[in-house]
Design a protein around this motif. Structure first.
Motif, mmCIF file in Angstrom:
data_model
loop_
_atom_site.group_PDB
_atom_site.id
_atom_site.type_symbol
_atom_site.label_atom_id
_atom_site.label_comp_id
_atom_site.label_asym_id
_atom_site.label_seq_id
_atom_site.Cartn_x
_atom_site.Cartn_y
_atom_site.Cartn_z
ATOM 1 N N ARG A 1 -10.813 -20.548 33.072
ATOM 2 C CA ARG A 1 -11.101 -19.582 34.146
ATOM 3 C C ARG A 1 -10.466 -18.219 33.853
ATOM 4 N N ILE A 2 -9.259 -18.226 33.310
ATOM 5 C CA ILE A 2 -8.609 -16.953 32.962
ATOM 6 C C ILE A 2 -9.422 -16.232 31.893
ATOM 7 N N TRP A 3 -9.833 -16.949 30.836
ATOM 8 C CA TRP A 3 -10.632 -16.310 29.790
ATOM 9 C C TRP A 3 -11.980 -15.842 30.337
ATOM 10 N N GLY B 1 -2.778 -27.721 41.008
ATOM 11 C CA GLY B 1 -3.151 -29.095 40.713
ATOM 12 C C GLY B 1 -4.382 -29.243 39.849
ATOM 13 N N ILE B 2 -4.645 -28.246 39.002
ATOM 14 C CA ILE B 2 -5.751 -28.333 38.050
ATOM 15 C C ILE B 2 -5.166 -28.460 36.652
ATOM 16 N N SER B 3 -5.993 -28.791 35.691
ATOM 17 C CA SER B 3 -5.489 -28.909 34.324
ATOM 18 C C SER B 3 -5.237 -27.520 33.734
ATOM 19 N N GLU B 4 -4.337 -27.479 32.754
ATOM 20 C CA GLU B 4 -4.101 -26.205 32.056
ATOM 21 C C GLU B 4 -5.371 -25.737 31.365
ATOM 22 N N GLU B 5 -6.151 -26.665 30.842
ATOM 23 C CA GLU B 5 -7.385 -26.302 30.153
ATOM 24 C C GLU B 5 -8.372 -25.633 31.118
ATOM 25 N N GLU B 6 -8.488 -26.183 32.329
ATOM 26 C CA GLU B 6 -9.376 -25.589 33.326
ATOM 27 C C GLU B 6 -8.884 -24.206 33.732
ATOM 28 N N ALA B 7 -7.587 -24.097 33.960
ATOM 29 C CA ALA B 7 -7.018 -22.799 34.330
ATOM 30 C C ALA B 7 -7.226 -21.789 33.210
ATOM 31 N N ARG C 1 -1.543 -17.797 28.399
ATOM 32 C CA ARG C 1 -1.175 -19.213 28.272
ATOM 33 C C ARG C 1 -0.136 -19.614 29.320
ATOM 34 N N HIS C 2 0.846 -18.752 29.534
ATOM 35 C CA HIS C 2 1.839 -19.026 30.588
ATOM 36 C C HIS C 2 1.174 -19.042 31.961
ATOM 37 N N GLY C 3 0.219 -18.132 32.165
ATOM 38 C CA GLY C 3 -0.504 -18.085 33.429
ATOM 39 C C GLY C 3 -1.288 -19.356 33.677
ATOM 40 N N ALA C 4 -1.917 -19.893 32.643
ATOM 41 C CA ALA C 4 -2.675 -21.134 32.799
ATOM 42 C C ALA C 4 -1.762 -22.265 33.238
ATOM 43 N N ARG C 5 -0.592 -22.326 32.656
ATOM 44 C CA ARG C 5 0.368 -23.363 33.055
ATOM 45 C C ARG C 5 0.806 -23.158 34.505
ATOM 46 N N ALA C 6 1.058 -21.904 34.887
ATOM 47 C CA ALA C 6 1.483 -21.604 36.259
ATOM 48 C C ALA C 6 0.394 -22.000 37.261
#
Length: 104
Positions: free
Chosen positions: A84-86, A75-81, A64-69
């Motif tokens: 992709r991480i999952w 410049g992408i949304s946290e949801e998109e990040a 979750r912290h990685g998605a925010r980073a």
């Protein structure tokens, strides 16, 4: 807060701006990656206790912290990040690229 690169290991994260957040805590994981290559992970289970589930909880927190980073950096949304991480987690779970080895 912005993290830089400074330390004893080449490209080590500079955490000097975050030391107040670390008071009373114990380090349990360090990770490095080679471009296009494997990740190296050093893990100290003793810092988390006897139940490996605590490590799993910490990993999900780090996702979750990685998605925010990534969202802030790219410049992408946290949801998109996060998606992709999952995606990467699921791909690695289905077909591991590295089974790891013990370091003494």
């Amino acid at each position: 807060m912005s993290f830089g690169r400074k330390g004893v290991v080449a490209n080590e994260l500079d955490i000097s701006g975050a030391t107040h957040l670390l008071q009373g805590s114990r380090e349990f994981l360090r990770m490095w990656s080679r471009p296009g290559g494997q990740a190296t992970c050093l893990i100290d289970p003793a810092a988390l206790g006897a139940d490996p589930a605590v490590f799993g909880i910490a990993l999900v927190d780090s996702v979750r912290h990685g998605a925010r980073a990534w969202a802030n950096a790219c410049g992408i949304s946290e949801e998109e990040a996060l998606a992709r991480i999952w995606f990467g987690v699921d791909a690695e779970r289905q077909s591991p690229t590295d089974l790891g080895k013990e370091v003494h």
